[in-house]
Design a protein around this motif. Sequence first.
Motif, PDB file in Angstrom:
ATOM      1  N   UNK A 127     -14.027  74.497   1.249  1.00  0.00           N
ATOM      2  CA  UNK A 127     -13.915  73.288   0.430  1.00  0.00           C
ATOM      3  C   UNK A 127     -13.408  72.067   1.170  1.00  0.00           C
ATOM      4  N   UNK A 128     -13.052  72.166   2.458  1.00  0.00           N
ATOM      5  CA  UNK A 128     -12.409  71.021   3.093  1.00  0.00           C
ATOM      6  C   UNK A 128     -12.986  70.646   4.453  1.00  0.00           C
ATOM      7  N   UNK A 129     -14.089  71.249   4.838  1.00  0.00           N
ATOM      8  CA  UNK A 129     -14.570  71.013   6.195  1.00  0.00           C
ATOM      9  C   UNK A 129     -15.908  70.284   6.250  1.00  0.00           C
ATOM     10  N   UNK A 130     -16.143  69.426   5.277  1.00  0.00           N
ATOM     11  CA  UNK A 130     -17.377  68.661   5.284  1.00  0.00           C
ATOM     12  C   UNK A 130     -17.411  67.764   6.519  1.00  0.00           C
ATOM     13  N   UNK A 131     -18.597  67.565   7.065  1.00  0.00           N
ATOM     14  CA  UNK A 131     -18.752  66.751   8.272  1.00  0.00           C
ATOM     15  C   UNK A 131     -18.224  65.333   8.060  1.00  0.00           C
ATOM     16  N   UNK A 132     -17.582  64.795   9.061  1.00  0.00           N
ATOM     17  CA  UNK A 132     -17.059  63.432   8.988  1.00  0.00           C
ATOM     18  C   UNK A 132     -18.186  62.407   9.094  1.00  0.00           C
ATOM     19  N   UNK A 133     -17.924  61.206   8.554  1.00  0.00           N
ATOM     20  CA  UNK A 133     -18.857  60.105   8.735  1.00  0.00           C
ATOM     21  C   UNK A 133     -18.718  59.572  10.166  1.00  0.00           C
ATOM     22  N   UNK A 134     -19.769  58.831  10.601  1.00  0.00           N
ATOM     23  CA  UNK A 134     -19.855  58.437  12.012  1.00  0.00           C
ATOM     24  C   UNK A 134     -18.687  57.592  12.493  1.00  0.00           C
ATOM     25  N   UNK A 135     -18.212  56.662  11.658  1.00  0.00           N
ATOM     26  CA  UNK A 135     -17.153  55.769  12.132  1.00  0.00           C
ATOM     27  C   UNK A 135     -15.862  56.529  12.439  1.00  0.00           C
ATOM     28  N   UNK A 136     -15.618  57.609  11.683  1.00  0.00           N
ATOM     29  CA  UNK A 136     -14.419  58.402  11.934  1.00  0.00           C
ATOM     30  C   UNK A 136     -14.578  59.253  13.201  1.00  0.00           C
ATOM     31  N   UNK A 137     -15.794  59.721  13.433  1.00  0.00           N
ATOM     32  CA  UNK A 137     -16.052  60.495  14.650  1.00  0.00           C
ATOM     33  C   UNK A 137     -15.885  59.605  15.873  1.00  0.00           C
ATOM     34  N   UNK A 138     -16.435  58.385  15.802  1.00  0.00           N
ATOM     35  CA  UNK A 138     -16.292  57.438  16.916  1.00  0.00           C
ATOM     36  C   UNK A 138     -14.821  57.135  17.172  1.00  0.00           C
ATOM     37  N   UNK A 139     -14.067  56.916  16.089  1.00  0.00           N
ATOM     38  CA  UNK A 139     -12.640  56.625  16.215  1.00  0.00           C
ATOM     39  C   UNK A 139     -11.897  57.824  16.782  1.00  0.00           C
ATOM     40  N   UNK A 140     -12.276  59.016  16.355  1.00  0.00           N
ATOM     41  CA  UNK A 140     -11.615  60.228  16.838  1.00  0.00           C
ATOM     42  C   UNK A 140     -11.807  60.407  18.340  1.00  0.00           C
ATOM     43  N   UNK A 141     -13.017  60.140  18.834  1.00  0.00           N
ATOM     44  CA  UNK A 141     -13.263  60.262  20.271  1.00  0.00           C
ATOM     45  C   UNK A 141     -12.363  59.310  21.061  1.00  0.00           C
ATOM     46  N   UNK A 142     -12.181  58.111  20.534  1.00  0.00           N
ATOM     47  CA  UNK A 142     -11.348  57.115  21.214  1.00  0.00           C
ATOM     48  C   UNK A 142      -9.867  57.479  21.154  1.00  0.00           C
ATOM     49  N   UNK A 143      -9.381  57.870  19.961  1.00  0.00           N
ATOM     50  CA  UNK A 143      -7.948  58.165  19.833  1.00  0.00           C
ATOM     51  C   UNK A 143      -7.563  59.411  20.632  1.00  0.00           C
ATOM     52  N   UNK A 144      -8.452  60.390  20.676  1.00  0.00           N
ATOM     53  CA  UNK A 144      -8.146  61.592  21.462  1.00  0.00           C
ATOM     54  C   UNK A 144      -8.156  61.279  22.957  1.00  0.00           C
ATOM     55  N   UNK A 145      -9.060  60.415  23.375  1.00  0.00           N
ATOM     56  CA  UNK A 145      -9.076  60.014  24.782  1.00  0.00           C
ATOM     57  C   UNK A 145      -7.813  59.252  25.131  1.00  0.00           C
ATOM     58  N   UNK A 146      -7.378  58.375  24.227  1.00  0.00           N
ATOM     59  CA  UNK A 146      -6.129  57.638  24.455  1.00  0.00           C
ATOM     60  C   UNK A 146      -4.959  58.603  24.539  1.00  0.00           C
ATOM     61  N   UNK A 147      -4.925  59.585  23.659  1.00  0.00           N
ATOM     62  CA  UNK A 147      -3.872  60.604  23.652  1.00  0.00           C
ATOM     63  C   UNK A 147      -3.798  61.302  25.009  1.00  0.00           C
ATOM     64  N   UNK A 148      -4.958  61.713  25.520  1.00  0.00           N
ATOM     65  CA  UNK A 148      -4.996  62.401  26.810  1.00  0.00           C
ATOM     66  C   UNK A 148      -4.551  61.485  27.945  1.00  0.00           C
ATOM     67  N   UNK A 149      -4.982  60.222  27.914  1.00  0.00           N
ATOM     68  CA  UNK A 149      -4.600  59.275  28.966  1.00  0.00           C
ATOM     69  C   UNK A 149      -3.095  59.024  28.971  1.00  0.00           C
ATOM     70  N   UNK A 150      -2.512  58.882  27.779  1.00  0.00           N
ATOM     71  CA  UNK A 150      -1.075  58.652  27.684  1.00  0.00           C
ATOM     72  C   UNK A 150      -0.309  59.830  28.280  1.00  0.00           C
ATOM     73  N   UNK A 151      -0.781  61.037  28.026  1.00  0.00           N
ATOM     74  CA  UNK A 151      -0.137  62.212  28.603  1.00  0.00           C
ATOM     75  C   UNK A 151      -0.307  62.246  30.119  1.00  0.00           C
ATOM     76  N   UNK A 152      -1.446  61.774  30.600  1.00  0.00           N
ATOM     77  CA  UNK A 152      -1.649  61.703  32.045  1.00  0.00           C
ATOM     78  C   UNK A 152      -0.718  60.674  32.676  1.00  0.00           C
ATOM     79  N   UNK A 153      -0.533  59.536  31.990  1.00  0.00           N
ATOM     80  CA  UNK A 153       0.395  58.513  32.485  1.00  0.00           C
ATOM     81  C   UNK A 153       1.807  59.082  32.575  1.00  0.00           C
ATOM     82  N   UNK A 154       2.222  59.777  31.525  1.00  0.00           N
ATOM     83  CA  UNK A 154       3.560  60.372  31.505  1.00  0.00           C
ATOM     84  C   UNK A 154       3.740  61.364  32.646  1.00  0.00           C
TER      85      UNK A 154
END
Length: 411
Positions: A127-154
């Motif tokens: 009941x909770x795993x319906x596919x996301x709309x495109x704008x959220x997927x695009x945002x997710x790719x960016x925020x996860x990349x930022x998350x990884x970069x911040x950890x690399x900086x640290x």
Amino acid sequence: MKLFVGLDISSFDIKVCILGDEGEKLTSFTVSNDLPGATQLRDRILDCTMDKDVQTLKIGLESTSVYSFHPSMFLHNDESLKGLDAKVFVMNPKQIANFKKSYSDMDKTDEIDAFVIADYLRFGRNSMSVVKEEQYIALQQLTRSRYQLIHQVTKEKQHFLQHLSFKCNTFSQEVDSSVFGNAMMEMFSEKFSLDELAQMPLEDLAGFLQEKGKSRFNDAECVAKSIQKAVRSSYRLDKVVEDSIDVLLGTSIEVIRTLQKQVKEIEKAIGRIMAGLVETQTLQSIPGIGPVFTAGIIAEIGQIDRFEDETKIAKYAGLYWRKHQSGRFTADDTSLSHNGNQYLRYYLVEAANSVRRHIPEYQEYYAKKYKEVPKHQHKRALVLTARKFVRLVDALLRNHQIYTPKRSVNI
């Protein structure tokens, strides 16, 4: 009639199993994992619905990184399937693996896995795993990349500090200024030896710091004195060792600056997407929630209608505790689940930590939970505060409301 389509996806192909109302297998086949294969899959599904009154059409697949992304979006956006009110579900592989254990002596093959996924859909546990709309997927790719970069900086900053302790072991103790400010970075990039820094006229070193720091030091001369005090009291290295450390410091500086530049570029792209989402203003109205936490939470949740209620969001994030009960015994001390979306859990916990500093209700709740146990007080209290925060996030997003301090929403 109800149809349940299970897909087992690899990088090369898609194993398909279609079940009817009672679990009877209508057909099974294999297509390639590309656009022609997905088109063929769509057509075969439509063939099964021809001249039939289809009340339910569910298509399920496991989340397998990039392999499942394209098929799920193709089927989700297909107009023919939309006409049948088809729902596409991307599911946690652990859920499917646990469900499969209910079958006895079942082999592990892709064809069987496709059947298990279809049967899982048939039992309605999706009941909770319906596919996301495109704008959220695009945002997710960016925020996860930022998350990884911040950890690399640290991580790279930690390496830098290790190298710095070799070159000047008392620097961090004596110098009351950020090691990672532009002026300090420029100073280390120049590869001055400790003796050169110690013997440099004070006004020259202060001028260097003020120039590279763009006149941001309140008292550049005081900082220069502390630097010279640090270098004079530090151990001296052999020339060959010091030269190698200088190379490493310079390399770390370049890596840190490159990563920080990439972070800024990604943040610009995140800002452009966030400007077009209605949820942005909703979450940023909560005191303590800035653009980073807002983007991370929205990216991982997607459209709020994917979740039945706030309990589903908490479970999706892994903010729940397993119950341990047998007969009349119920365990009081149970561990936090290790399942769930680690990114959403991170943003919710960090956001809750910020919110408690701005909203008295959350500070009081945190303090209450902190005092309840003798150990792991902060971690436990913070996670429980995050769980409470989920209710606020869900209510605001679901009702399209702005947070108000006194009576925001009924949660």
